[in-house]
Design a protein around this motif. Structure first.
Motif, mmCIF file in Angstrom:
data_model
loop_
_atom_site.group_PDB
_atom_site.id
_atom_site.type_symbol
_atom_site.label_atom_id
_atom_site.label_comp_id
_atom_site.label_asym_id
_atom_site.label_seq_id
_atom_site.Cartn_x
_atom_site.Cartn_y
_atom_site.Cartn_z
ATOM 1 N N LEU A 1 0.839 -1.197 0.000
ATOM 2 C CA LEU A 1 0.000 0.000 0.000
ATOM 3 C C LEU A 1 0.873 1.245 0.000
ATOM 4 O O LEU A 1 1.923 1.284 0.638
ATOM 5 C CB LEU A 1 -0.890 0.021 1.235
ATOM 6 N N THR A 2 0.418 2.254 -0.680
ATOM 7 C CA THR A 2 1.129 3.526 -0.663
ATOM 8 C C THR A 2 0.686 4.328 0.553
ATOM 9 O O THR A 2 -0.323 4.022 1.194
ATOM 10 C CB THR A 2 0.838 4.336 -1.942
ATOM 11 N N ARG B 1 -3.596 6.515 4.187
ATOM 12 C CA ARG B 1 -4.253 7.721 4.701
ATOM 13 C C ARG B 1 -5.731 7.731 4.306
ATOM 14 O O ARG B 1 -6.603 8.100 5.103
ATOM 15 C CB ARG B 1 -3.556 8.968 4.174
ATOM 16 N N GLU B 2 -6.043 7.316 3.078
ATOM 17 C CA GLU B 2 -7.429 7.267 2.621
ATOM 18 C C GLU B 2 -8.247 6.277 3.456
ATOM 19 O O GLU B 2 -9.388 6.558 3.823
ATOM 20 C CB GLU B 2 -7.469 6.874 1.143
ATOM 21 N N GLU B 3 -7.664 5.125 3.763
ATOM 22 C CA GLU B 3 -8.363 4.147 4.592
ATOM 23 C C GLU B 3 -8.621 4.697 5.988
ATOM 24 O O GLU B 3 -9.698 4.486 6.557
ATOM 25 C CB GLU B 3 -7.559 2.851 4.679
ATOM 26 N N VAL C 1 -8.967 7.841 6.826
ATOM 27 C CA VAL C 1 -10.019 8.863 6.716
ATOM 28 C C VAL C 1 -11.388 8.193 6.602
ATOM 29 O O VAL C 1 -12.357 8.630 7.234
ATOM 30 C CB VAL C 1 -9.743 9.793 5.515
ATOM 31 N N GLN C 2 -11.484 7.115 5.828
ATOM 32 C CA GLN C 2 -12.758 6.400 5.694
ATOM 33 C C GLN C 2 -13.219 5.848 7.039
ATOM 34 O O GLN C 2 -14.397 5.936 7.380
ATOM 35 C CB GLN C 2 -12.630 5.250 4.692
ATOM 36 N N ILE C 3 -12.296 5.271 7.803
ATOM 37 C CA ILE C 3 -12.657 4.703 9.098
ATOM 38 C C ILE C 3 -13.096 5.796 10.063
ATOM 39 O O ILE C 3 -14.060 5.628 10.811
ATOM 40 C CB ILE C 3 -11.483 3.883 9.669
ATOM 41 N N GLU C 4 -12.415 6.935 10.032
ATOM 42 C CA GLU C 4 -12.820 8.037 10.911
ATOM 43 C C GLU C 4 -14.171 8.602 10.502
ATOM 44 O O GLU C 4 -14.982 8.971 11.355
ATOM 45 C CB GLU C 4 -11.755 9.126 10.914
ATOM 46 N N LYS C 5 -14.453 8.662 9.201
ATOM 47 C CA LYS C 5 -15.772 9.125 8.742
ATOM 48 C C LYS C 5 -16.865 8.145 9.123
ATOM 49 O O LYS C 5 -18.024 8.525 9.247
ATOM 50 C CB LYS C 5 -15.766 9.334 7.229
ATOM 51 N N ALA C 6 -16.497 6.872 9.286
ATOM 52 C CA ALA C 6 -17.472 5.842 9.669
ATOM 53 C C ALA C 6 -17.770 5.870 11.169
ATOM 54 O O ALA C 6 -18.565 5.077 11.646
ATOM 55 C CB ALA C 6 -16.968 4.464 9.268
#
Length: 90
Positions: free
Chosen positions: A28-29, A34-36, A38-43
């Protein structure tokens, strides 16, 4: 019985992304990680509010919501098509 069903659902939800990543030989880059996050925090997961006793359940619930959201969106299909017209010769 209800907790057993929840445990099976959580385990299946967590196993599905692992199977997808197991097929990829590329690491993973930083941007993907970082995108993952952010997704978890938005969830709904907030690492500042978690405590050691609730951590596993909170992170698993957030990952399950992200996985459900990603599966509901479907994949992106590449390519294009035209119907009813003959292909133009080049």
């Amino acid at each position: 019985m209800k907790s057993l069903i929840q445990a099976v659902v959580v385990a299946a939800t967590l196993a599905a992304p692992v199977a997808v990543f197991a097929q990829s030989n590329q690491p993973l880059t930083r941007a993907q990680v970082r995108e993952e996050l952010v997704q978890i925090e938005k969830a709904g997961y907030n690492p500042a509010r978690s405590n050691p006793y609730d951590y596993p359940a909170n992170i698993q619930a957030a990952e399950a919501r992200v996985a459900a959201q990603n599966s509901a969106m479907g994949g992106v299909v590449g390519g294009s098509s035209q119907r009813g017209q003959a292909a133009a010769a080049q």
